[in-house]
Enzyme design. Sequence first.
Site: not given
Length: 282
Positions: A26, A29, A31, A44, A122, A124, A168, A173, A185
């Site tokens: 992103g 960051a 990930v 992250k 976690e 997702v 944000d 996000n 995020d």
Amino acid sequence: MKTPKRLQSLLEEGLIDGVARQLMSGKEAMVFVVRCGDETRCAKVYKEATHRSFRQAVDYTENRKVKNSRQARAMAKGTRFGKEAQEAAWQSAEVDALYRLAAAGVRVPRPYNFHDGVLLMELVADEHGAAAPRLNDVELTPEQARAHHATLITEVVRMLCAGVVHGDLSEFNILLGADGPVIIDLPQAVDAAGNNHAQRMLLRDVANLRGFFGRFAPELLATDYGHEIWSLYQRGVLSPEVALTGRFEHRHRPADVQGVMREIDDARAEESARRLRLQTAG
Ligand SMILES: Nc1ncnc2c1ncn2[C@@H]1O[C@H](COP(=O)(O)OP(=O)(O)O)[C@@H](O)[C@H]1O
Ligand SMILES: [Mg+2]
């Protein structure tokens, strides 16, 4: 894959057992999907401040609590120590928000650890166990759009009841996990009570949801949940159970001149009482 440098120390500490692959990188960051025992998790890695930029605006960091005044002064002056402190505050803000929101019953990734500028959380997943898509990447039926919009409005209310505004929130996000939308995020999340921009950010977050889901269910475009939520919050009557209408009457009430005069009189009376006390004491 070969372990990226920034994840090396987590491997050495035994916090992760290997790195499977990189998910989308992103703005702020990188990930990664990582293995922890027989579980798959998500790491992250925050980019350094110089590679970020846009979100570290004043309004996000306003009133962010720092531990001591030396740190606060250094941050204000922009010294190297100050920059490091600011960096740490930025990164831990996301961890803090995740714990706070999970405790408030908001569906966010479960945080596991924060080590060396890396947040372990976690992963997702969708119904097949693969990394969940972002809302931005899915097509929705009008029914799905209405349902997810309603779910997310309730999540925004839960967050605000926990004192947090995302700041944000958008289709970029929010992940569509197997159990529904998951908000991610959060390093720029702001304290609802202590930040002068909280209202504006909340209104923008809610407007982003309306704009996105309104593409699939156009009747949503006529709603105004943002002002309704903020008004209930300000009056101290917001709760996750409150029934919202999506309508808000923008009233332009005349200024309460009498009320203001009363307050001035009270303040004057208080001040003369104080002076009297000082005189008699001295
Ligand atoms: N917990 C997670 N589970 C699955 N995917 C994630 C998770 N966190 C982030 N991602 C993926 O990584 C991307 C970037 O993460 P994000 O937290 O939005 O950072 P950035 O500040 O770089 O936008 C997201 O759009 C999403 O695709
Ligand atoms: Mg993002």
